[in-house]
Motif scaffolding. Structure first.
Motif, PDB file in Angstrom:
ATOM      1  N   UNK A 195     -10.414   8.154  27.641  1.00 27.76           N
ATOM      2  CA  UNK A 195     -10.837   8.904  27.095  1.00 27.76           C
ATOM      3  C   UNK A 195     -10.139   9.026  26.034  1.00 27.76           C
ATOM      4  N   UNK A 196      -8.892   9.117  26.420  1.00 26.41           N
ATOM      5  CA  UNK A 196      -8.061   9.914  25.406  1.00 26.41           C
ATOM      6  C   UNK A 196      -8.060   8.053  24.181  1.00 26.41           C
ATOM      7  N   UNK A 197      -6.878   7.469  25.110  1.00 26.03           N
ATOM      8  CA  UNK A 197      -6.674   5.885  24.624  1.00 26.03           C
ATOM      9  C   UNK A 197      -8.053   5.720  24.232  1.00 26.03           C
ATOM     10  N   UNK A 198      -9.518   5.544  24.399  1.00 25.62           N
ATOM     11  CA  UNK A 198     -10.334   5.123  23.462  1.00 25.62           C
ATOM     12  C   UNK A 198     -10.781   5.916  22.206  1.00 25.62           C
ATOM     13  N   UNK A 199     -10.467   7.554  21.713  1.00 23.68           N
ATOM     14  CA  UNK A 199     -11.093   8.757  21.402  1.00 23.68           C
ATOM     15  C   UNK A 199      -9.826   7.959  19.628  1.00 23.68           C
ATOM     16  N   UNK A 200      -8.660   8.330  20.933  1.00 20.23           N
ATOM     17  CA  UNK A 200      -7.479   7.733  19.960  1.00 20.23           C
ATOM     18  C   UNK A 200      -7.849   6.578  19.202  1.00 20.23           C
ATOM     19  N   UNK A 201      -7.454   5.924  19.736  1.00 14.21           N
ATOM     20  CA  UNK A 201      -6.922   4.465  19.410  1.00 14.21           C
ATOM     21  C   UNK A 201      -8.470   4.340  18.073  1.00 14.21           C
ATOM     22  N   UNK A 202      -9.491   4.038  18.711  1.00 12.18           N
ATOM     23  CA  UNK A 202     -10.372   3.843  17.903  1.00 12.18           C
ATOM     24  C   UNK A 202     -10.814   4.285  16.425  1.00 12.18           C
ATOM     25  N   UNK A 203      -9.838   6.056  16.572  1.00 12.21           N
ATOM     26  CA  UNK A 203      -9.696   6.577  15.570  1.00 12.21           C
ATOM     27  C   UNK A 203      -8.546   6.135  14.442  1.00 12.21           C
ATOM     28  N   UNK A 204      -7.913   5.794  15.648  1.00  7.94           N
ATOM     29  CA  UNK A 204      -6.694   5.129  14.421  1.00  7.94           C
ATOM     30  C   UNK A 204      -7.158   3.852  13.632  1.00  7.94           C
ATOM     31  N   UNK A 205      -7.341   2.911  14.591  1.00  9.00           N
ATOM     32  CA  UNK A 205      -8.075   2.162  13.864  1.00  9.00           C
ATOM     33  C   UNK A 205      -9.216   2.419  12.773  1.00  9.00           C
ATOM     34  N   UNK A 206     -10.268   2.595  12.837  1.00  6.63           N
ATOM     35  CA  UNK A 206     -11.110   3.260  11.916  1.00  6.63           C
ATOM     36  C   UNK A 206     -10.134   4.146  10.883  1.00  6.63           C
ATOM     37  N   UNK A 207      -9.659   4.630  10.980  1.00  7.99           N
ATOM     38  CA  UNK A 207      -8.501   5.018   9.376  1.00  7.99           C
ATOM     39  C   UNK A 207      -8.106   4.383   9.021  1.00  7.99           C
ATOM     40  N   UNK A 208      -7.535   3.736   9.673  1.00  4.69           N
ATOM     41  CA  UNK A 208      -6.869   1.998   9.163  1.00  4.69           C
ATOM     42  C   UNK A 208      -7.535   1.187   8.022  1.00  4.69           C
ATOM     43  N   UNK A 209      -8.743   1.484   8.616  1.00  2.73           N
ATOM     44  CA  UNK A 209      -9.617   0.355   8.203  1.00  2.73           C
ATOM     45  C   UNK A 209      -9.974   0.974   6.697  1.00  2.73           C
ATOM     46  N   UNK A 210     -10.341   2.346   6.532  1.00  2.00           N
ATOM     47  CA  UNK A 210     -10.585   3.091   5.962  1.00  2.00           C
ATOM     48  C   UNK A 210      -9.558   2.988   4.361  1.00  2.00           C
ATOM     49  N   UNK A 211      -8.626   3.193   4.918  1.00  2.00           N
ATOM     50  CA  UNK A 211      -7.299   3.172   4.346  1.00  2.00           C
ATOM     51  C   UNK A 211      -7.508   2.079   3.545  1.00  2.00           C
ATOM     52  N   UNK A 212      -6.727   0.994   4.084  1.00  2.00           N
ATOM     53  CA  UNK A 212      -6.698  -0.145   3.513  1.00  2.00           C
ATOM     54  C   UNK A 212      -7.781  -0.386   2.369  1.00  2.00           C
ATOM     55  N   UNK A 213      -6.972  -0.708   1.455  1.00  2.00           N
ATOM     56  CA  UNK A 213      -7.836  -0.828   0.052  1.00  2.00           C
ATOM     57  C   UNK A 213      -8.719  -2.228   0.082  1.00  2.00           C
ATOM     58  N   UNK A 214      -9.558  -2.694  -0.380  1.00  8.84           N
ATOM     59  CA  UNK A 214     -10.586  -3.956  -1.385  1.00  8.84           C
ATOM     60  C   UNK A 214     -10.282  -3.920  -2.208  1.00  8.84           C
ATOM     61  N   UNK A 215      -9.414  -4.381  -2.657  1.00 12.78           N
ATOM     62  CA  UNK A 215      -9.303  -5.058  -4.002  1.00 12.78           C
ATOM     63  C   UNK A 215     -10.527  -5.544  -4.613  1.00 12.78           C
ATOM     64  N   UNK A 216     -10.671  -6.825  -4.264  1.00 18.91           N
ATOM     65  CA  UNK A 216     -11.483  -7.832  -5.020  1.00 18.91           C
ATOM     66  C   UNK A 216     -13.244  -7.201  -3.822  1.00 18.91           C
ATOM     67  N   UNK A 217     -13.748  -7.679  -4.914  1.00 22.83           N
ATOM     68  CA  UNK A 217     -15.643  -7.929  -4.786  1.00 22.83           C
ATOM     69  C   UNK A 217     -15.576  -9.126  -3.779  1.00 22.83           C
ATOM     70  N   UNK A 218     -16.044  -8.862  -2.707  1.00 20.80           N
ATOM     71  CA  UNK A 218     -15.818 -10.505  -1.968  1.00 20.80           C
ATOM     72  C   UNK A 218     -17.416 -10.445  -1.014  1.00 20.80           C
ATOM     73  N   UNK A 219     -18.747  -9.604  -0.948  1.00 22.34           N
ATOM     74  CA  UNK A 219     -19.861 -10.229  -0.636  1.00 22.34           C
ATOM     75  C   UNK A 219     -20.295 -11.668  -0.066  1.00 22.34           C
ATOM     76  N   UNK A 220     -20.340 -12.187   1.270  1.00 23.67           N
ATOM     77  CA  UNK A 220     -20.442 -13.239   1.068  1.00 23.67           C
ATOM     78  C   UNK A 220     -22.259 -13.192   0.201  1.00 23.67           C
ATOM     79  N   UNK A 221     -23.025 -14.268  -0.941  1.00 23.26           N
ATOM     80  CA  UNK A 221     -23.696 -14.401  -0.968  1.00 23.26           C
ATOM     81  C   UNK A 221     -24.624 -15.423  -0.789  1.00 23.26           C
ATOM     82  N   UNK A 222     -26.248 -15.000  -0.945  1.00 23.06           N
ATOM     83  CA  UNK A 222     -26.789 -14.107  -2.040  1.00 23.06           C
ATOM     84  C   UNK A 222     -26.368 -12.645  -0.789  1.00 23.06           C
TER      85      UNK A 222
END
Ligand code: HEM
Ligand code: SF4
Ligand code: SF4
Lengths: 498, 238
Positions: B16-43
């Motif tokens: 449980x500790x690995x799951x929670x800490x690991x996911x929290x780490x990855x989610x924080x990493x994703x959230x912190x990494x900037x998305x410099x440009x707008x790249x939605x797949x359109x429409x």
């Protein structure tokens, strides 16, 4: 035309998914950039000694500044949904042209160096070291991706292989292995202002000649202004529009539209290029530098509006990135979107009845429309999602009587690339370009047979050049590709509007 | 306290500790990494609300996958939907009184277990039968399916063939939650089932199971198509 040493694929009766043929395109390799073309862009001239460590370090930097790259490299579940979506796979059968396999070339090194599982159990999770062989694979197969984003439409997580191949190319260039075609061109833009390296006098000359031609043909003095201060509109268009068929007929079309609408417009020497190949090589810095020229030109000439001509990736950079890269554009007229596509301008004028159009002028043409990837999947026109599909078609239907769409899964968001996008429009990749065009040629042949279609219209300089090149390989004529604004230009009734 | 109980209790806490800490780490990493440009797949949707709906369709319906590959969609969606039902059903071991939805699905949960295995079997078959999917499969892709099939199989076996003492099991689980350890029933199938679940939890943050949080951070899906309306700049734009 000298046919190269490869077989043009046979167009099957119905679209087919090829069987996997490992190494089928292993020999495809674009010319590498010469030292001077590398250095002009801020990259090392040739492969650096410590390329391995610098490549890994560069990958780390890119991971740190691109959420997309991070998420894409982590998230793939190898479901295979994308495997049959890439025109290069469909045309070659080379498994490394399956989008997921192309990503895996980068992902396996990412896993090895940046993930615990890959550090501990590389074999188990498909992680691998960055060997010379892998570096070669990167160079070859990241230059077999036209960054068309078709795969990202179908991936359950929207994984965009274009982002991966851009990152791959950026890493390659930063260790000294850049691509000649793109880097040489970017250098010309930095230095002169356009991809062709056309200096101001030559440009002025060409435009003057165009004005004379049009006046001779129509009796109406349609102007092609260059560097005119105080014009309302700055038109930024791909430099191919200045001289080559079928591009130039598109430029004539824009000029006629502006003329009839009474809009004072100008081209600019400084921004005599809409294309921005910085996108293709994944270099934020180079893309920004090219984009800034547009801002400078707009300020210099004191224009009120910014309009882009027919060019797919240019429209992506303009629509999606320009404000980020070179904004804010608060000095322009806020009543118009910044930037606008010339199709939006024409569409709006048609809707308001500001143009007199004679559809019958195009009666000998039976037309279909090729959605260009970057317009279709990386931008928009108008104010509703999907306007990038309806606006050009509305315009075409307004200027010609015989319009037919290709099969639904080959247009719109599922459109197939022409085969020459993403910095691959070069003769050293002609085999790839021909084979990658197969799905589009198949769809085209179907409307030719079913509806006796004679022409493909497109709004992208790369698509137009690519089609002119590959159509003959499939038994068509090179002049079956047209600019949308050529059709517009031919249908416009010049003279006084009421 | 039997050594088995201690081992499993500690394993569950660690996983449980690995799951929670690991996911929290990855989610924080994703959230912190900037998305410099707008790249939605359109429409793409023009508004945040539209984006929320787009992601919801991806999560609930696997919309893009449906466009792409109908068989994969069928197997994949069946597996995930069944997994959800099974997980909700399992909450009856964690709640006293039993959480209503967990009680509600109790009747169908065993059949969901079967559907889950069927879906996994379909997905696994593709890895052998379709040459393209065979080419992209790493050993870990097979192992992940094997792990899930084994978890599902042992679970279903306990329901249909080798019943375990669920009352004692629930006491063990609640004991874990309230730090008041109770002995674990020691039949082999249950221990296998629980052991594999521990393994799944522990590998989650290091594996392709990151697709679950990844989807929410994928810029091609979670960005609105509004670059002309709203200037996109992130703090770290170079
Ligand atoms: C937000 C929640 C989730 C979403 C939207 C989601 C979506 C998907 C989709 C669309 C696929 C591709 C189709 C397929 O192969 O099934 C997939 C694959 C997979 N998912 Fe999920 N998933 C989620 C959560 C989970 C969880 C919690 C697990 C595990 C316990 C899981 C395990 C898997 C596995 C193992 C595969 C690969 C199947 C294969 O090898 O073919 N997913 N997921
Ligand atoms: S972006 Fe286009 S060319 Fe590149 S892998 Fe995807 S489908 Fe193929
Ligand atoms: S569709 Fe997406 S998740 Fe599936 S294999 Fe391709 S890239 Fe990976």
């Amino acid at each position: 035309m000298a046919k190269a040493a490869f077989d043009t694929p046979r167009i099957p009766d119905f679209p087919e998914i090829p069987v996997v043929v490992e190494g089928a395109m292993g020999h495809s390799r674009p010319f590498a950039a010469a030292p001077e073309h590398q250095e002009a862009l801020g990259f090392p001239g040739r492969l650096v000694e410590d390329w391995h460590d610098r490549a890994i370090a560069r990958m780390g930097e890119l991971l740190g500044r691109s959420r997309g790259l991070r998420v894409f490299l982590d998230s793939c579940v190898k479901c295979g949904a994308c495997t049959d979506k890439c025109h290069y796979f469909l045309g070659t059968g080379d498994p490394k042209n399956m989008p997921v396999a192309r990503q895996d070339l980068l992902r396996k090194v990412y896993r090895r160096h940046f993930t615990l599982a890959g550090k501990l159990f590389p074999k188990l999770v498909g992680a691998a070291d960055l060997t010379e062989e892998v570096l070669e694979d990167w160079y070859r197969y990241f230059h077999q991706c036209s960054q068309c984003r078709r795969c990202s439409v179908f991936c359950p997580y929207g994984i965009d292989t274009a982002e991966v191949s851009m990152a791959g190319r950026e890493i390659l260039a930063s260790v000294g292995l850049g691509q000649k075609y793109s880097n040489e061109i970017i250098g010309k833009v930095h230095k002169i202002g356009n991809n062709l390296g056309l200096p101001q006098p030559a440009l002025a000359d060409t435009l003057e000649g165009l004005g004379e031609d049009v006046e001779e043909e129509t009796g109406v003095p349609v102007r092609f202004p260059l560097d005119e201060e105080g014009a309302e509109v700055l038109l930024v268009t791909p430099s191919a529009d200045f001289f080559a068929e079928p591009h130039v007929d598109g430029l004539i079309g824009y000029a006629k539209v502006f003329h009839q609408a009474g809009i004072r417009w100008t081209l600019s020497t400084r921004a005599s290029e809409a294309a921005n190949f910085g996108l293709f090589i994944g270099s934020y810095e180079n893309m920004r530098k090219v984009a800034l020229r547009v801002r400078e030109a707009a300020l210099e000439l004191g224009v009120k509006r910014l309009v882009f001509g027919e060019c797919g990736h240019a429209w992506r950079v303009a629509y999606s990135f320009l404000d980020t890269l070179a904004g804010p554009f608060d000095f322009l007229d806020p009543r118009y979107p910044v930037p606008q596509h010339v199709v939006e301008v024409t569409h709006d004028l048609i809707r308001r009845g500001a143009l007199t159009l004679d559809r019958s002028a195009n009666d000998e043409r039976r037309v279909t429309f090729h959605d260009s990837c970057n317009v279709a999947r990386a931008s928009r026109m108008g104010d509703v999602p999907g306007g990038q599909f309806t606006l050009p078609r509305d315009v075409l239907r307004a200027v010609c009587n015989h319009f037919f769409d290709m099969a639904p899964d080959t247009i719109g968001e599922g459109t197939f690339c022409c085969g020459g996008g993403g910095g691959l429009l070069t003769d050293d990749l002609v085999e790839l370009r021909v084979k990658g065009a197969l799905p589009r040629m198949q769809a085209f042949r179907e409307v030719v047979e079913r509806h006796r279609v004679t022409h493909i219209a497109a709004i992208c300089a790369i698509c137009k050049s690519q089609f002119a090149k590959v159509l003959p390989y499939y038994g068509f004529e090179m002049d079956q590709i047209l600019s949308v604004h050529q059709l517009v230009g031919d249908a416009i009734v010049l003279g006084r509007n009421d | 306290m039997p050594i088995l109980t201690v081992a499993f209790a500690l394993a569950f806490y660690a996983a449980t500790a690995i799951l929670v800490a690991g996911l929290a780490y990855k989610i924080a990493q994703y959230a912190r990494t900037p998305a410099l440009l707008k790249i939605p797949t359109t429409p793409a949707p023009l508004t945040r609300a539209g984006v929320a709906a787009r992601i919801a369709r991806e999560v609930v319906l696997f919309e893009s996958l449906f466009k792409a590959a109908k068989w994969t969609w069928l197997f994949g969606w069946t597996f995930h939907a069944a997994l959800l039902v099974v997980l909700v059903g399992h909450l009856r071991y964690f709640t006293e009184p039993v959480w209503a939805p967990a009680g509600l699905v109790q009747g169908i949960a065993p059949y969901a277990g079967l559907a889950m295995i069927a879906g996994l079997a379909g997905l696994w078959a593709r890895r052998f039968l379709v040459d393209r999917v065979r080419y992209i499969s790493a050993p870990s892709d097979h192992l992940m399916l094997a792990l899930l099939v084994a978890i599902g199989g042992s679970g279903v076996a306990m329901r249909f063939a080798a019943p375990t003492d669920v009352v004692a099991l629930k006491a063990f689980v609640l004991g874990l939650l309230y730090f008041d350890w109770q002995p674990i029933p020691s039949d082999a199938v249950l221990l296998l089932h629980l052991g594999l679940v521990v393994a799944l939890m522990a590998v989650f943050p290091f594996s392709k199971l990151l697709h679950a949080p990844g989807l929410f951070f994928s810029p091609t899906r979670n960005q609105a198509d509004d670059p002309r309306e709203r200037r996109h700049v992130v703090a770290r734009t170079p």
